[in-house]
Design a protein around this motif. Structure first.
Motif, PDB file in Angstrom:
ATOM      1  N   PHE A   1       0.997  -1.285   0.065  1.00 19.95           N
ATOM      2  CA  PHE A   1       0.078   0.158  -0.012  1.00 19.95           C
ATOM      3  C   PHE A   1       0.933   1.417  -0.087  1.00 19.95           C
ATOM      4  CE2 PHE A   1      -2.162   3.340   2.587  1.00 19.95           C
ATOM      5  CZ  PHE A   1      -3.216   3.553   1.582  1.00 19.95           C
ATOM      6  N   GLN A   2       1.943   1.440   0.573  1.00 19.61           N
ATOM      7  CA  GLN A   2       2.811   2.257   0.787  1.00 19.61           C
ATOM      8  C   GLN A   2       3.762   2.762  -0.370  1.00 19.61           C
ATOM      9  OE1 GLN A   2       5.174   1.779   4.208  1.00 19.61           O
ATOM     10  NE2 GLN A   2       4.041   3.274   5.499  1.00 19.61           N
ATOM     11  N   ALA A   3       3.874   1.640  -1.306  1.00 23.37           N
ATOM     12  CA  ALA A   3       4.395   1.656  -2.400  1.00 23.37           C
ATOM     13  C   ALA A   3       3.676   2.287  -3.459  1.00 23.37           C
ATOM     14  CB  ALA A   3       4.999   0.132  -2.897  1.00 23.37           C
ATOM     15  N   LEU A   4       2.198   1.911  -3.310  1.00 22.44           N
ATOM     16  CA  LEU A   4       1.432   2.608  -4.312  1.00 22.44           C
ATOM     17  C   LEU A   4       1.376   4.097  -3.747  1.00 22.44           C
ATOM     18  CD1 LEU A   4      -0.834   2.099  -6.382  1.00 22.44           C
ATOM     19  CD2 LEU A   4      -2.480   1.708  -4.797  1.00 22.44           C
ATOM     20  N   MET A   5       1.293   4.364  -2.612  1.00 22.58           N
ATOM     21  CA  MET A   5       1.253   5.726  -2.197  1.00 22.58           C
ATOM     22  C   MET A   5       2.113   6.697  -2.584  1.00 22.58           C
ATOM     23  SD  MET A   5      -1.752   6.508  -0.549  1.00 22.58           S
ATOM     24  CE  MET A   5      -1.275   8.002   0.167  1.00 22.58           C
ATOM     25  N   ILE A   6       3.580   6.051  -2.523  1.00 20.80           N
ATOM     26  CA  ILE A   6       4.575   6.933  -3.076  1.00 20.80           C
ATOM     27  C   ILE A   6       4.471   6.885  -4.639  1.00 20.80           C
ATOM     28  CG2 ILE A   6       7.175   6.568  -3.641  1.00 20.80           C
ATOM     29  CD1 ILE A   6       7.301   5.084  -0.923  1.00 20.80           C
ATOM     30  N   ASP A   7       3.920   6.121  -5.414  1.00 18.76           N
ATOM     31  CA  ASP A   7       4.045   6.314  -6.717  1.00 18.76           C
ATOM     32  C   ASP A   7       2.917   7.159  -6.892  1.00 18.76           C
ATOM     33  OD1 ASP A   7       4.271   5.483  -9.419  1.00 18.76           O
ATOM     34  OD2 ASP A   7       2.256   4.730  -9.398  1.00 18.76           O
ATOM     35  N   ARG A   8       1.774   7.289  -6.618  1.00 15.48           N
ATOM     36  CA  ARG A   8       0.747   8.288  -6.538  1.00 15.48           C
ATOM     37  C   ARG A   8       1.162   9.481  -6.245  1.00 15.48           C
ATOM     38  NH1 ARG A   8      -1.703   7.912 -10.591  1.00 15.48           N
ATOM     39  NH2 ARG A   8       0.017   6.899 -11.175  1.00 15.48           N
ATOM     40  N   LEU A   9       1.821   9.678  -5.018  1.00 10.55           N
ATOM     41  CA  LEU A   9       2.386  11.125  -4.858  1.00 10.55           C
ATOM     42  C   LEU A   9       3.289  11.753  -5.739  1.00 10.55           C
ATOM     43  CD1 LEU A   9       2.769  10.601  -0.918  1.00 10.55           C
ATOM     44  CD2 LEU A   9       1.277  12.770  -1.764  1.00 10.55           C
ATOM     45  N   HIS A  10       4.232  10.998  -6.282  1.00  5.23           N
ATOM     46  CA  HIS A  10       5.127  11.257  -7.160  1.00  5.23           C
ATOM     47  C   HIS A  10       4.468  11.723  -8.598  1.00  5.23           C
ATOM     48  CE1 HIS A  10       7.844  10.359 -10.397  1.00  5.23           C
ATOM     49  NE2 HIS A  10       8.632  11.019  -9.827  1.00  5.23           N
ATOM     50  N   CYS A  11       3.588  11.051  -8.825  1.00  8.15           N
ATOM     51  CA  CYS A  11       2.901  11.662  -9.980  1.00  8.15           C
ATOM     52  C   CYS A  11       1.985  12.684 -10.057  1.00  8.15           C
ATOM     53  CB  CYS A  11       1.687  10.346 -10.406  1.00  8.15           C
ATOM     54  SG  CYS A  11       2.577   9.038 -11.329  1.00  8.15           S
ATOM     55  N   TYR A  12       1.486  12.789  -8.618  1.00  8.93           N
ATOM     56  CA  TYR A  12       0.753  14.163  -8.157  1.00  8.93           C
ATOM     57  C   TYR A  12       1.613  15.396  -8.252  1.00  8.93           C
ATOM     58  CZ  TYR A  12      -3.355  11.399  -7.440  1.00  8.93           C
ATOM     59  OH  TYR A  12      -4.537  10.296  -7.646  1.00  8.93           O
ATOM     60  N   ILE A  13       2.689  15.281  -7.448  1.00 11.13           N
ATOM     61  CA  ILE A  13       3.887  16.261  -7.339  1.00 11.13           C
ATOM     62  C   ILE A  13       4.535  16.645  -8.819  1.00 11.13           C
ATOM     63  CG2 ILE A  13       6.357  16.670  -6.381  1.00 11.13           C
ATOM     64  CD1 ILE A  13       5.493  15.312  -4.139  1.00 11.13           C
ATOM     65  N   LYS A  14       4.344  15.736  -9.585  1.00 11.11           N
ATOM     66  CA  LYS A  14       5.002  16.045 -10.934  1.00 11.11           C
ATOM     67  C   LYS A  14       3.964  16.982 -11.609  1.00 11.11           C
ATOM     68  CE  LYS A  14       8.513  14.523 -12.821  1.00 11.11           C
ATOM     69  NZ  LYS A  14       9.455  15.094 -13.291  1.00 11.11           N
ATOM     70  N   GLU A  15       2.796  16.411 -11.613  1.00  8.58           N
ATOM     71  CA  GLU A  15       1.525  17.291 -12.358  1.00  8.58           C
ATOM     72  C   GLU A  15       1.734  18.708 -11.734  1.00  8.58           C
ATOM     73  OE1 GLU A  15      -1.735  15.171 -12.094  1.00  8.58           O
ATOM     74  OE2 GLU A  15      -1.160  13.510 -13.274  1.00  8.58           O
ATOM     75  N   LEU A  16       1.679  18.678 -10.575  1.00  5.49           N
ATOM     76  CA  LEU A  16       1.604  20.069  -9.792  1.00  5.49           C
ATOM     77  C   LEU A  16       2.682  20.994 -10.060  1.00  5.49           C
ATOM     78  CD1 LEU A  16       0.011  21.719  -7.703  1.00  5.49           C
ATOM     79  CD2 LEU A  16       1.685  20.786  -5.993  1.00  5.49           C
ATOM     80  N   LEU A  17       3.906  20.424 -10.334  1.00  4.98           N
ATOM     81  CA  LEU A  17       5.089  21.251 -10.736  1.00  4.98           C
ATOM     82  C   LEU A  17       4.912  21.708 -12.164  1.00  4.98           C
ATOM     83  CD1 LEU A  17       7.965  19.279  -9.213  1.00  4.98           C
ATOM     84  CD2 LEU A  17       7.114  21.499  -8.333  1.00  4.98           C
ATOM     85  N   GLN A  18       4.316  20.797 -12.989  1.00  5.13           N
ATOM     86  CA  GLN A  18       4.209  21.187 -14.263  1.00  5.13           C
ATOM     87  C   GLN A  18       3.090  22.247 -14.552  1.00  5.13           C
ATOM     88  OE1 GLN A  18       2.784  17.752 -16.620  1.00  5.13           O
ATOM     89  NE2 GLN A  18       2.865  19.058 -18.784  1.00  5.13           N
ATOM     90  N   ILE A  19       1.882  22.237 -13.743  1.00 10.73           N
ATOM     91  CA  ILE A  19       0.977  23.175 -13.910  1.00 10.73           C
ATOM     92  C   ILE A  19       1.401  24.398 -13.508  1.00 10.73           C
ATOM     93  CG2 ILE A  19      -1.295  23.930 -12.857  1.00 10.73           C
ATOM     94  CD1 ILE A  19      -2.093  20.932 -13.063  1.00 10.73           C
ATOM     95  N   ARG A  20       2.199  24.507 -12.365  1.00  6.42           N
ATOM     96  CA  ARG A  20       2.690  25.744 -11.700  1.00  6.42           C
ATOM     97  C   ARG A  20       3.619  26.460 -12.875  1.00  6.42           C
ATOM     98  NH1 ARG A  20       4.284  24.159  -5.338  1.00  6.42           N
ATOM     99  NH2 ARG A  20       2.092  24.079  -4.794  1.00  6.42           N
ATOM    100  N   THR A  21       4.504  25.684 -13.459  1.00  9.60           N
ATOM    101  CA  THR A  21       5.465  26.220 -14.436  1.00  9.60           C
ATOM    102  C   THR A  21       4.803  26.697 -15.617  1.00  9.60           C
ATOM    103  OG1 THR A  21       5.715  24.028 -15.562  1.00  9.60           O
ATOM    104  CG2 THR A  21       7.430  24.656 -13.687  1.00  9.60           C
ATOM    105  N   GLU A  22       3.324  26.079 -15.922  1.00 15.30           N
ATOM    106  CA  GLU A  22       2.693  26.747 -17.015  1.00 15.30           C
ATOM    107  C   GLU A  22       2.075  27.876 -16.716  1.00 15.30           C
ATOM    108  OE1 GLU A  22       0.204  23.368 -17.990  1.00 15.30           O
ATOM    109  OE2 GLU A  22       1.664  22.122 -18.950  1.00 15.30           O
ATOM    110  N   LEU A  23       1.566  27.997 -15.295  1.00 18.95           N
ATOM    111  CA  LEU A  23       0.958  29.165 -14.999  1.00 18.95           C
ATOM    112  C   LEU A  23       1.867  30.288 -14.686  1.00 18.95           C
ATOM    113  CD1 LEU A  23      -1.458  27.998 -11.881  1.00 18.95           C
ATOM    114  CD2 LEU A  23      -1.977  28.901 -14.254  1.00 18.95           C
ATOM    115  N   GLU A  24       3.096  30.146 -14.465  1.00 22.15           N
ATOM    116  CA  GLU A  24       4.087  31.224 -14.216  1.00 22.15           C
ATOM    117  C   GLU A  24       4.433  31.642 -15.778  1.00 22.15           C
ATOM    118  OE1 GLU A  24       7.486  29.723 -12.508  1.00 22.15           O
ATOM    119  OE2 GLU A  24       6.515  29.596 -10.351  1.00 22.15           O
ATOM    120  N   GLU A  25       4.541  30.724 -16.755  1.00 18.22           N
ATOM    121  CA  GLU A  25       4.824  31.152 -17.932  1.00 18.22           C
ATOM    122  C   GLU A  25       3.764  32.011 -18.406  1.00 18.22           C
ATOM    123  OE1 GLU A  25       5.523  28.122 -20.750  1.00 18.22           O
ATOM    124  OE2 GLU A  25       7.126  27.147 -19.455  1.00 18.22           O
TER     125      GLU A  25
END
Length: 128
Positions: free
Chosen positions: A99-123
């Motif tokens: 379960f924790q391995a699944l959580m790590i994978d999902r958190l990683h995906c969400y953080i990557k998406e969040l960082l991508q959205i933030r950079t797009e908003l800054e642009e």
């Protein structure tokens, strides 16, 4: 095996905590997970996860056999109780680790998406 499982669970907890809070270490962990997800990493992760699921199923089956033996005998055997508790602990640690391995994978995906959205908003803000 229980000591190893406790080590894995606590390590995964530490990684989850690092991913949850914005610290300088989080960037390093995200980069490490990115490196793990490239090349043969996903294949190795799926193989390890499948192996853990098979071991988890085997431990659960063992625990159910011990329980059945306890119910059939009618009397409580202390050795069987100790074996049962050990199998349940192993199964719970394996399940929690998966379960924790699944959580790590999902958190990683969400953080990557969040960082991508933030950079797009800054642009977009910079262009306006």
């Amino acid at each position: 095996m229980i000591n190893l499982l406790f080590t894995v669970v606590f390590t995964e907890m530490a990684v989850i905590l690092i991913l949850l809070f914005r610290t300088p270490v989080r960037k390093l962990v995200i980069m490490a997970i990115d490196q793990l997800k490239q090349g043969k990493g996903p294949l190795v992760a799926k193989t390890v996860a499948t192996t853990l699921i098979v071991v988890f199923t085997s431990v659960l089956h063992n625990a159910l056999q011990i329980r059945k033996r306890l119910l059939d005998a009618g009397a409580v055997n202390s050795a069987d109780e100790v074996l049962m508790v050990e199998r349940i602990l192993e199964a719970s640690l394996l399940g929690f680790s998966l379960f924790q391995a699944l959580m790590i994978d999902r958190l990683h995906c969400y953080i990557k998406e969040l960082l991508q959205i933030r950079t797009e908003l800054e642009e977009v803000k910079r262009l306006n």
